[in-house]
Every structure is written in structure tokens, then in C-alpha cells.
Design an enzyme around this catalytic site. Structure first.
Site, PDB file in Angstrom:
ATOM      1  N   GLY A  17      -1.752  -6.319   1.244  1.00  0.00           N
ATOM      2  CA  GLY A  17      -2.057  -7.699   1.209  1.00  0.00           C
ATOM      3  C   GLY A  17      -1.774  -8.108   2.764  1.00  0.00           C
ATOM      4  CG  HIS A  18       0.957  -6.422   5.621  1.00  0.00           C
ATOM      5  ND1 HIS A  18       1.096  -5.932   7.038  1.00  0.00           N
ATOM      6  CD2 HIS A  18       1.490  -5.464   4.861  1.00  0.00           C
ATOM      7  CE1 HIS A  18       1.549  -4.791   7.084  1.00  0.00           C
ATOM      8  NE2 HIS A  18       1.507  -4.341   5.925  1.00  0.00           N
TER       9      HIS A  18
ATOM     10  CB  THR B  48       9.727 -10.396 -12.631  1.00  0.00           C
ATOM     11  OG1 THR B  48      10.643 -10.188 -13.357  1.00  0.00           O
ATOM     12  CG2 THR B  48       8.947 -11.786 -12.287  1.00  0.00           C
TER      13      THR B  48
ATOM     14  CD  GLN C  24      -5.261  -0.378   8.684  1.00  0.00           C
ATOM     15  OE1 GLN C  24      -5.946  -1.503   9.381  1.00  0.00           O
ATOM     16  NE2 GLN C  24      -3.988  -0.185   9.242  1.00  0.00           N
TER      17      GLN C  24
ATOM     18  CB  CYS D 206       4.705   3.829  11.023  1.00  0.00           C
ATOM     19  SG  CYS D 206       4.188   2.507  10.069  1.00  0.00           S
TER      20      CYS D 206
ATOM     21  CG  ASN E  63      -2.987   4.101  10.226  1.00  0.00           C
ATOM     22  OD1 ASN E  63      -3.589   5.147   9.987  1.00  0.00           O
ATOM     23  ND2 ASN E  63      -1.792   4.169  10.560  1.00  0.00           N
TER      24      ASN E  63
ATOM     25  CB  ALA F  48      -1.089  -0.209   1.378  1.00  0.00           C
ATOM     26  CB  THR F  49       4.135   2.205   1.457  1.00  0.00           C
ATOM     27  OG1 THR F  49       3.758   1.950   2.942  1.00  0.00           O
ATOM     28  CG2 THR F  49       5.300   3.330   1.142  1.00  0.00           C
TER      29      THR F  49
END
Lengths: 379, 133, 418
Positions: free
Chosen positions: C217-218, C256, C196, C342, C168, C88-89
Site C-alpha cells: 500500500g505505502h 479482521t 515497487q 532497511c 527497490n 508486502a513483507t
């Protein structure tokens, strides 16, 4: 579905079993490395261990390692991150270098080797600070560049030197100190690591690389974003294993033996065939084989039908069926460069795979009217 | 961040939590820090007629390092003369607790708390001038 | 192919002595079903999805395209509008810099919000240095933006409006459909950071007039190192890429594609989509149990941010007179965070809470509880007990709590700020 003989390791390679196990473990038990509670601290520790493993493989300071999403991002970071600078790159670089705002192209000779005299003259003609990007080994031909000489020349002229070692890492000994490179690009998935992870290695950990991804202080403020924990752990594991291979194992010389036999046999069976760059140093696993008169794409498709996976040109551009920029830059005649295929091996390649390739390729040549000498000798 | 064993020990088993009567002439009270900065320490000392610190108590609003720093200094100042207590340096506290660089300010605050408590005691007992001589 | 959601949600057993994980906004554990889907793509099916000449490449390409469709499905998009990124960053960086740079000759203004994720704010600051004008909208005390203020901020020079869907730290949900309608009316692109939000609340890029959307994803039980950016095709949004060479992802993002990671985020989306409704109900129950249990046993606790317009899995509470980091140490049986993960290495109190108008004093006393797929009722009861114990222990040690009990207003004291 029966699995084909796979000889396209420069495009994609299987992760080693130890790597897959480490990745799976990290996926299931990963925390956020920026969190200060126990699971975050454990994640941080695993990342720092991987950083040390990757650094050790290239004899660098771990603090100089910046993890990225792969070789392409690593190249983009170096080329964008050095500020206002004249960017020079050889004509055979990967598209992720050549398309990243290169100001001057350094020519290569007929063997694909960078013209050092031309580089020196180009640097002498620049008044501003320059960054020179030169790959260690070419993805299409495996040809190895005189990186240490180029680095010395760059430093004598006050230029920065970047070496894209994405294709070479894990396949040959590689030291940032010996090469005297300011920056290295590494990629994990060509050396048995997972895809989606790579690194920039800086010789000087304090170099102020300007980030392209902003927000969050990860990677010492040089690359924001939650770290790809499983990928980085897998990269570290692959680096440690590759280090073992390079310092004494037989794997590399075995692959090289298979490659040499393939080239010898191909040339014996079809005398028109030509190995690109055979006269110069190359990666142990890569053959770029031209069969003048028979289009590379035709060969690749016929070999696929025969159950052998190879490629023509690089994977990322092969979808477009364009001619190889690399072979064109080497000044090869159109019938040579249009007829080249790439065979690239890995640690899982067996002697029988080479036999399969040779049989299928010789059969194709025979069908197309080439004179083929005898069957391939047994391994 | 990882805390040292000593910080954890003081945090989990703080020594000398509590309060002394601030109106007692033998008690000096130091209140340092600010809620807006995330730490406030209240350190109290009880001084004997001989000028020895015979008791010390603290209350602290803050992180584990701040709590540990104040707990530690209550142990250290007990039995010391005022001059000895005043000579405790924040670096001694930081070293004893193995504080990371971002937590050094906690030890500074603890040193300030000792000085503030001593000053309060001296002010109350009219010993300011005596100390200045 | 097995039907989505056919496999029951696994339970993740907590290793003995490991803390209860209540930090699902920092990251989520990868769902074992996701890991299972990913594993073959590391070792058996390792082809490069861009290799067009053999089975190894084709099967990888097919897997990547299936994942793209799974991502598109959960946000109501067309698969062609989804590009893969490293997270996302990167998606946020690409959306903002990409649009700003592409349209810079026509427009030079960006609108965003003070409570955005750091990567949006840092990118906006960078663009300001390049000469773009940026408006940082404030939020109301509940954490939501004022639509009238947004409308007033958008001008004919506004290239892009970036408002996160779900915060977040405090979990509040911004009114996306209303923001989208405003942006469409005024001719500005609408970008939303949905890291989120995906899998937590229903999202529809067409109904909400979203032009660009960042996905992680995470945060949805998928792997780290992969994300996506939705880029609308009609009306078309164009971008200057950050990473070039190779021309993958319609030229917007070269490199890739990592097949296993793509498969992982796709599978994570499919599972989230199938389970979202029931999971939302379950988590709402657990959150109410947590808040109710704490309120019953502890006075002077305050919820930060709107409680109604909030994802079910988030609670952010200030425990007055107890410092947050000290509290975290006291609840070491729980993995929670004080402010954003963060920023927690710094000593500054959360800028998000400050933007709500929460006093610095109270911002220092906050904890964020993130509940998720593997949180159980037992975990919540365990958490309540430990939090209550720690808060009581620390309040007994807190000079501010004493003052409060004595009726002293701590604001009336002249503190020597250091």
C-alpha cells in the site's frame, strides 16, 4: 440511509475522534521509520511514543511491545514464536488461538470459567515445556477468566503463560505485572483505536520470540515489515485515552450501568430470557442474552429490521451461521446456545439505545408468542 | 541517525582542511582506513624544533562522524608535544562528539591517524630510537 | 461515485524548512485523495466487514470488496484472486512459505535472485534451514537476470520461482513476461514482488503468467500496514496460511480486515491506474533533468543499474571519492537514501550494488533518488544545486579526490583494511 442503533462494539467500534485526527495526520505526514533522514526520524519518534503509550496502559516495559497487524497476528506470533512447546488453551478461546496448533484443550465450567484444577493436572502430566493461552475476557460472553491465578499455577509448573486481552484492553484495568503474564495480546480497534493494528507485549523484552514475518530488522527483529505508522500512532493515542478513562473517568461505570439495566429489564419483561455468565465477573459492556426457543439468527435479523445492530456469536464466524463454540464448550443446552445473541456497548452508547433495543426485542418476543411483562421502564 | 551538534558543526565548518608538504622533514603524514571500508583519513602534523605540533591539516573521505573526528583532532593536537598528542584516546574523541555506538570506529580511526602521523614524522627525522629509550 | 481520476492530483505543499522528499522507494506520502476516501471508515462507518447481520457490516464489506476489485483491476486479475495482507513483507513471506509448505511433499526447490528484497532472501534462508534447496541467481552488470541462467536453474523439483519486478534500490525492471513464460513451460509457480512496480509499469498477471504477486500500500501513495497478495485460481495455487483463526480471505489469511486500510489501498490503485501513463512521462522528464543537471556540473559520477529498463522515478548514482552517508549529511535539505532504508543502519555497503559488480569503494559513494507524484521541476533544480555544492565541498576534503587529480589509482595503494 438512517443509521441503526449500534450495539455490536465487540465486532467493530468507531475510532475516537482524537484517534481519527492522529491517524489522518500520520497518514498525510508519514515517513518510513527505517529511513535515516529527518522524515524517517520523525516517524520513528512517533512510533516510539506510541509504544510507550501502549506499554503504559498495561504497565509493561516499552521494549517488550511488538506491534502487529492485529490481535489475530499477535496470537499467531506468540503461539508460533515460542519454539517447540506443548500448547494448551482453554476451550473458549478465540479461533485465532484455537486454530493455531493447540495440542491440549483446557475445559471450562458451566459459567465459562477455566477449570484450574484440570489445568494443574494437565501441566503436571507434561514432561516438556508448555505454553498456556488463556483469554482475559471472552468476545462472545464478556466472561472474565481468573488470569492471575492461572498464571501463578503455570509458573509454579514451569510453563509459559499467554493472555489474549484483545477484547478486554481498554475496558478493564490490565497490568502485565499484576497478571504475571509472560505475553499479552492486544488489539487497537476494540478500544477506540484503528483496525489493522495490535501488539504482543512481552514481560521480558529480551525473550527470543521467533518471528513469523521475516526480512528487515523492524520491531527488534521480531516482526519484519514497514511499520503501520498511522495505525500505531492511532493505537498509542487510543491507549492513552483508555488509560484516562480507566483511571477515574465515569465512562466505564456508565456503560456498566446501561448494561445492567438492559439485563434487568430483559429478564423482567421476558422471564424465559437468560443472561449467560451473569453470576461471574464480566466485561462492563457485553451481554450474551439467550431466549430459549427463538434462534439467535432470527433475533438478529428481526432486530436489524427494527434498526438495532447486534450479533449472534463472533463476527468472524457469523457469516457461516455456525453454532457458537464458546457456548457449546460451556456445556449449555442446545436450545440455550442456539438462541443467544450478543449485545455489546461502547462509549457512544446512550440510554435511548438501550430503550430501542428493549422495545424491539420485547416486540419480537411478543410476536413469537412469549408473554411479555409491561413496557420497558423509562431510563 | 541523529548527529550531535558538535558533529554537525565540524562537518559544516571543518577546521584545518588541507595539506602540508609531505616532503618537508618537519611534517608527518598519517593515512589510515580504506576506501572499501567507507573511510580514509589523511592527517598531517608539522612539528617545531622543540617537538611541539605547530600545525595540523586533514583530508577525509567518510561519513560526517569521520570528518568531525578528524577535524576535531587537528584542533586538539595543535600546540601539544608528540607524547601529549599520542596520548589522545579514541574514547575522548567519541565522548566529545557524542558519537553513537555504530560510529565509534570513526574515533578509533582518528586516534590511529594521529599515531600514524607521529610515527611517520619520527621515522623521517630519525627519532625512532630516541623515542624508544 | 466519482469517476476515477476525476479529482485532479493535489499538490502537497512542503512545510517551510522541510527537506525536499526524494525517497519515494522507501515510502510514499499518502495521497490526500486516498486519506479522504479512508476517513469515514474510521468514525462513521466503523462496522466489521465480517459482520453479516447488519448494515454496518454490509457497508464495510462492500467497501472492502470494491477495494479488492480496484487492486485486481490494476494487475488484470479477478477480484477473487486478491487477498489482503498487512503489507508486502507479509505477502512475500506468505507466498514463499505458503507454497513451499503446501507442495513440500512433491517439490523442494526454490529459485530466487540475489538482489531481491531482504524479506524474500530472509524467507528463503529460513526455508533452506527447513531443508528446501534454494538457487540464488546472480544478476548482470545492469541488474537484470540472464534468462538462460534462469531456465537452467528451474528443475522438475522447483516449486516456485520468485523474481521481483522492480528493484527497490536501482529501479531496474526484470523481464516479467519472459520469466512467466519460462516458469509456465517448466511447471513452476512464478511469484513476483511488485511492491515497487504496481502503478509504475503496466502489469498483467495473465499476459505475464504470474501466479503470485505481492503488492504494498505505502509504495503507491496508500497507507502503511496494508498490502495484498494475488493468488492465481486457474491453474490453482494453494498455500499453507501463516496466520490462522477466523478463516477470512479464503482461509489463506485470518484476521479482521481493516476497512479503512483496505479502502486506502484500493483507492491508491485506482488513482495510480488512471494516472500511470501521464505520470510516467512526467517523471521520466524530471529524472532526465536531474541526471543531465548533475552530469553537466560534476565529473566522475556513475549511474548504477540499467537506465533504459528502469522505472521513471528512480536514479541511483555513485559519486566517486565521496562517501554516501557523509554526502547525505551534506544534502540535508533533501530526503534521500544511501542504499536501502532497511539496511542503512548497518555500515555494510548495499548488497544490491555489490551484486551488480560495483566495487565496494563505489558502492559506498552511492545515493538513491526516488522521484514521485509530488516531485516538481523546482524540487529537481533545488536538488541539483545542493548535490553539486555538497559533492564539491566533500571532494575538496577528500584525500581520494586529491589522489585522483594527481593521477594516482586508489586501487594501487596497499590499504590497511580495518
Amino acid at each position: 440511509m438512517s443509521r441503526a442503533v449500534y450495539l455490536d462494539h465487540n465486532a467493530g467500534a468507531p475510532a475516537r475522534p482524537e484517534v481519527a485526527a492522529a491517524v489522518a495526520e500520520a497518514l498525510l505526514h508519514g515517513g518510513n521509520p527505517s529511513s535515516i533522514h529527518a522524515s524517517g526520524r520523525a516517524a520513528r519518534q512517533r512510533i516510539e511514543q506510541a509504544r510507550a503509550q501502549v506499554a503504559a496502559l498495561v504497565e509493561a516495559d516499552p521494549a517488550g511491545v511488538i506491534f502487529t497487524s492485529g490481535g489475530t497476528e499477535a496470537n499467531a506470533l506468540v503461539l508460533a514464536g515460542c519454539g517447540r512447546i506443548i500448547r494448551m488453551a482453554s476451550a473458549v478461546e478465540h479461533p485465532s488461538v484455537l486454530d493455531a496448533g493447540i495440542d491440549r484443550i483446557i475445559p471450562v465450567d458451566g459459567n465459562g470459567i477455566v477449570d484450574l484444577a484440570a489445568l494443574d493436572a494437565m501441566l503436571a502430566a507434561e514432561s516438556g515445556l508448555a505454553l498456556v493461552s488463556l483469554m482475559l475476557a471472552n468476545n462472545e460472553t464478556g466472561i472474565i477468566q481468573p488470569v492471575a491465578e492461572a498464571a501463578a499455577l503455570c509458573h509454579a509448573r514451569g510453563a509459559l503463560f499467554h493472555c489474549d486481552a484483545a477484547q478486554a484492553v481498554g475496558r478493564m484495568k490490565l497490568s502485565i505485572r499484576y497478571f504475571n503474564a509472560d505475553f499479552l495480546t492486544l488489539s487497537a480497534h476494540k478500544m477506540g483505536g484503528p483496525s489493522g493494528v495490535g501488539a504482543v507485549v512481552m514481560a521480558d523484552p529480551e525473550f527470543r520470540m521467533a518471528p513469523i514475518l521475516l526480512g528487515g530488522g523492524q520491531e527488534r527483529r521480531r516482526r519484519a515489515g514497514t511499520e503501520n505508522l498511522s495505525g500505531i500512532v492511532g493505537f498509542g493515542t487510543a491507549a492513552a485515552l483508555a488509560g484516562d478513562d480507566l483511571s477515574g473517568g465515569d465512562t466505564i461505570s456508565e456503560i456498566c450501568g446501561l448494561r445492567d439495566r438492559l439485563e434487568r429489564e430483559a429478564a423482567r419483561m421476558v422471564p424465559e430470557a437468560r443472561v449467560i455468565g451473569q453470576a461471574v465477573a464480566r466485561l462492563p459492556n457485553t451481554t450474551c442474552l439467550a431466549l430459549p426457543g427463538l434462534a439467535g439468527q432470527t433475533q438478529v435479523m428481526a432486530l436489524d429490521l427494527a434498526g438495532v445492530a447486534v450479533s449472534a456469536g463472533a463476527a468472524c464466524s457469523s457469516g457461516k451461521v455456525t453454532e457458537s463454540r464458546v457456548l457449546a464448550a460451556m456445556g449449555l443446552e442446545p436450545e440455550i446456545r442456539g438462541s443467544a445473541i450478543r449485545i455489546s456497548m461502547g462509549r457512544d452508547t446512550r440510554s435511548e439505545d438501550v430503550d430501542c433495543f428493549l422495545a424491539a426485542w420485547a416486540e419480537l418476543a411478543r410476536r413469537k408468542g412469549y408473554t411479555v411483562n409491561g413496557a420497558a421502564a423509562a431510563a | 541517525m541523529a548527529y550531535s551538534d558538535k558533529v554537525i558543526d565540524h562537518y559544516e565548518h571543518p577546521r584545518n582542511v588541507g595539506a602540508l608538504d609531505k616532503d618537508d622533514g618537519a611534517v608527518g603524514t598519517g593515512l589510515v582506513g580504506a576506501p572499501a571500508c567507507g573511510d580514509v583519513m589523511k592527517l598531517q602534523i608539522k612539528v617545531s624544533a622543540e617537538g611541539i605540533i605547530e600545525d595540523a591539516k586533514f583530508k577525509t573521505f567518510g561519513c560526517g562522524s569521520a570528518i568531525a573526528s578528524s577535524s576535531l583532532v587537528t584542533e586538539w593536537v595543535k600546540g601539544k608535544t608528540l607524547d601529549e598528542a599520542a596520548s589522545i584516546k579514541n574514547t575522548d574523541i567519541a565522548q566529545e562528539l557524542a558519537l553513537p555506538p555504530v560510529k565509534i570506529h570513526c574515533s578509533v580511526l582518528a586516534e590511529d591517524a594521529i599515531k600514524a602521523a607521529i610515527a611517520d614524522y619520527k621515522k623521517k627525522s630519525g627519532k625512532d630510537e630516541e623515542a624508544a629509550e | 461515485m466519482t469517476a476515477i481520476g476525476a479529482k485532479p492530483c493535489p499538490t502537497l505543499s512542503r512545510p517551510k524548512g522541510a527537506p525536499v522528499y526524494l525517497d519515494y522507494q522507501a515510502t510514499t506520502p499518502c495521497d490526500p485523495r486516498v486519506v479522504e476516501a479512508m476517513l469515514p471508515w474510521f468514525t462513521e462507518k466503523f462496522g466489521n466487514p465480517h459482520s453479516r447481520n447488519h448494515l454496518y457490516g454490509w457497508e464495510a464489506e462492500e467497501a472492502v470488496e470494491k477495494a479488492r476489485e480496484q487492486i485486481a483491476a490494476i494487475i488484470g486479475a479477478d477480484a477473487k484472486e486478491v487477498i489482503f495482507t498487512s503489507g508486502a513483507t507479509e505477502s512475500n513471506n506468505l507466498a514463499l512459505k505458503g507454497v513451499a509448505h503446501f507442495y513440500k511433499d512433491k517439490k523442494n526447490h526454490i529459485v530466487t535472485v540475489v538482489t531481491e528484497h531482504k524479506c524474500v532472501l530472509d524467507t528463503c534462508r529460513y526455508l533452506e534451514q527447513e531443508g528446501f534447496q534454494v538457487t540464488y541467481l546472480p544478476v548482470q552488470a545492469n541488474g537484470l537476470i540472464d534468462l538462460a541462467e534462469l531456465e537452467a536453474a528451474i528443475t522438475d523439483q522447483t516449486a516456485i520461482v520468485s523474481v521481483m519486478a522492480v528493484n527497490n534500490e536501482i529501479g531496474v525492471i526484470q523481464p516479467l513476461a519472459e520469466i512467466g513464460a519460462l516458469c509456465r513451460k517448466k511447471g513452476a509457480f512464478f511469484h513476483t514482488d511488485c511492491a515497487q512496480a504496481v502503478g509504475k509499469i503496466p502489469l498483467d498477471v495473465n499476459a505475464m503468467n504470474i501466479d503470485l504477486m505481492s503488492i504494498s500500500g505505502h509504495k503507491i501513495y496508500g497507507p502503511k500496514g496494508i498490502g495484498a497478495l494475488f493468488v492465481r485460481r486457474r491453474p490453482r495455487v494453494r498455500l499453507v496460511p501463516l496466520i490462522t483463526g477466523g478463516g477470512q480471505e479464503r482461509g489463506m489469511r485470518s484476521g479482521t480486515l481493516p476497512t479503512p486500510l483496505c479502502v486506502g489501498i484500493g483507492e491508491a490503485c485506482a488513482i495510480a491506474q488512471a494516472e500511470m501513463a501521464s505520470e510516467a512521462e512526467r517523471l521520466t522528464g524530471l529524472r532526465n533533468r536531474l541526471l543531465g543537471g548533475l552530469r553537466q556540473r560534476l565529473p566522475e559520477i556513475y549511474v548504477n543499474g540499467d537506465l533504459d529498463n528502469r522505472i521513471p522515478g528512480n536514479l541511483n548514482i555513485s559519486f566517486a571519492f565521496v562517501e554516501g552517508e557523509g554526502l547525505m549529511m551534506g544534502v540535508k535539505e533533501l530526503a534521500v537514501s544511501s542504499g536501502s532504508a532497511c539496511t542503512s543502519a548497518s555500515l555494510e555497503p548495499s548488497y544490491v550494488l555489490r551484486a551488480l559488480g560495483v566495487d565496494v569503494e563505489m558502492a559506498h559513494t552511492s545515493l538513491r533518488f526516488g522521484l514521485g507524484r509530488f516531485t516538481s521541476g523546482e524540487d529537481i533544480d533545488f536538488a541539483i544545486d545542493h548535490i553539486v555544492e555538497a559533492v564539491e565541498h566533500l571532494r575538496a576534503m577528500s584525500p581520494l579526490w586529491d589522489m585522483h587529480l594527481d593521477g594516482v589509482d586508489i586501487k594501487s595503494i596497499q590499504w590497511a583494511e580495518h
